[in-house]
Design a protein around this motif. Sequence first.
Motif, PDB file in Angstrom:
ATOM      1  N   ASP A 156       0.888  -1.049   0.076  1.00 36.67           N
ATOM      2  CA  ASP A 156      -0.133   0.245   0.045  1.00 36.67           C
ATOM      3  C   ASP A 156       0.818   1.307  -0.252  1.00 36.67           C
ATOM      4  O   ASP A 156       0.444   2.350   0.176  1.00 36.67           O
ATOM      5  N   LYS A 157       2.193   1.013  -0.317  1.00 41.70           N
ATOM      6  CA  LYS A 157       2.857   2.405  -0.080  1.00 41.70           C
ATOM      7  C   LYS A 157       3.453   2.431  -1.567  1.00 41.70           C
ATOM      8  O   LYS A 157       3.543   1.717  -2.483  1.00 41.70           O
ATOM      9  N   GLU A 158       3.647   4.103  -2.041  1.00 38.84           N
ATOM     10  CA  GLU A 158       3.923   4.116  -3.403  1.00 38.84           C
ATOM     11  C   GLU A 158       5.324   4.203  -3.644  1.00 38.84           C
ATOM     12  O   GLU A 158       6.197   4.677  -2.666  1.00 38.84           O
ATOM     13  N   ARG A 159       6.150   3.739  -4.385  1.00 32.64           N
ATOM     14  CA  ARG A 159       7.573   3.641  -4.691  1.00 32.64           C
ATOM     15  C   ARG A 159       7.967   4.800  -5.375  1.00 32.64           C
ATOM     16  O   ARG A 159       7.113   4.997  -6.404  1.00 32.64           O
ATOM     17  N   PRO A 160       9.111   5.240  -5.391  1.00 34.39           N
ATOM     18  CA  PRO A 160      10.181   4.524  -4.516  1.00 34.39           C
ATOM     19  C   PRO A 160       9.923   5.145  -2.905  1.00 34.39           C
ATOM     20  O   PRO A 160       9.314   5.993  -2.795  1.00 34.39           O
ATOM     21  N   ILE A 161      10.476   3.979  -2.021  1.00 38.68           N
ATOM     22  CA  ILE A 161      10.086   4.614  -0.840  1.00 38.68           C
ATOM     23  C   ILE A 161      11.686   4.622  -0.187  1.00 38.68           C
ATOM     24  O   ILE A 161      12.532   4.035  -0.470  1.00 38.68           O
ATOM     25  N   VAL A 162      11.727   5.577   0.738  1.00 36.83           N
ATOM     26  CA  VAL A 162      12.750   5.828   1.756  1.00 36.83           C
ATOM     27  C   VAL A 162      12.546   5.185   2.832  1.00 36.83           C
ATOM     28  O   VAL A 162      11.358   5.107   3.543  1.00 36.83           O
ATOM     29  N   CYS A 163      13.608   4.593   3.549  1.00 34.82           N
ATOM     30  CA  CYS A 163      13.852   3.890   4.864  1.00 34.82           C
ATOM     31  C   CYS A 163      12.771   4.591   5.845  1.00 34.82           C
ATOM     32  O   CYS A 163      13.014   5.730   6.075  1.00 34.82           O
ATOM     33  N   ALA A 164      12.036   3.923   6.771  1.00 34.71           N
ATOM     34  CA  ALA A 164      11.076   4.583   7.706  1.00 34.71           C
ATOM     35  C   ALA A 164      11.637   4.844   8.986  1.00 34.71           C
ATOM     36  O   ALA A 164      10.909   5.734   9.631  1.00 34.71           O
ATOM     37  N   VAL A 165      12.819   4.277   9.259  1.00 35.04           N
ATOM     38  CA  VAL A 165      13.439   4.674  10.372  1.00 35.04           C
ATOM     39  C   VAL A 165      13.859   5.987  10.684  1.00 35.04           C
ATOM     40  O   VAL A 165      14.621   6.702   9.722  1.00 35.04           O
TER      41      VAL A 165
END
Length: 218
Positions: free
Chosen positions: A57-66
């Motif tokens: 359910d996330k749109e890419r590109p995705i950056v690390c969530a931490v």
Amino acid sequence: MKILAFNGSPRLNGNTATMLEYAISGARENGAEVELFNLYKMQFSGCISCFSCKRLDKERPIVCAVIDDLKPVLEKVSEIDGLLIATPVYYGCESAATRAFIERLCFPYLNYADYTTSHFPRRIPVGLIYTMNVPSELFEAMGYDVTLGRTRETLEREFGSCKMVLANNTMQYTDYSLYEANATGEEKKAYRDAHFSNDCQNARQLGEQLASGKVFNA
């Protein structure tokens, strides 16, 4: 032309930092804008296996969530034209900070459904600089070509062509009489005098090639 450069050594004026500065100079002298980060001055962890970057359910590109010192840096990666990563070799691989950085850098772009493609939106060149105590004649015998080659392959898969520059048999101490070593200070200095200047010029050339904006030849 924007390049992000990362020093993965805890020594800010050592062999690794010196070679990286040569690479940065080569890039800047050829028109690139380079931003340098010293990983050991930042507070961050490696991947925590939260799999946020793999959610459908996330749109890419995705950056690390931490959320830590590395997150705002990783957010810049999607806008750059090249990467420079420099690290000493500890126990046959990159420094701990460099390994943690590479995990966080690469994993969001790893396509779990198809390893042959990347979620990174385009292809950019990557330069890798390694400094190590091991002599060049033992590089393959100790398996360094395999372990360091694996990192190179990872970066190539996620970002684009990757070129490595090596410095072998580097000096670690200013006074070898005070520390354990498998060679004398005189032997180390003689090798450095004969080779390190050329290693630094190879690093400068790496920066120049990155600034061209072209992927490296295979």
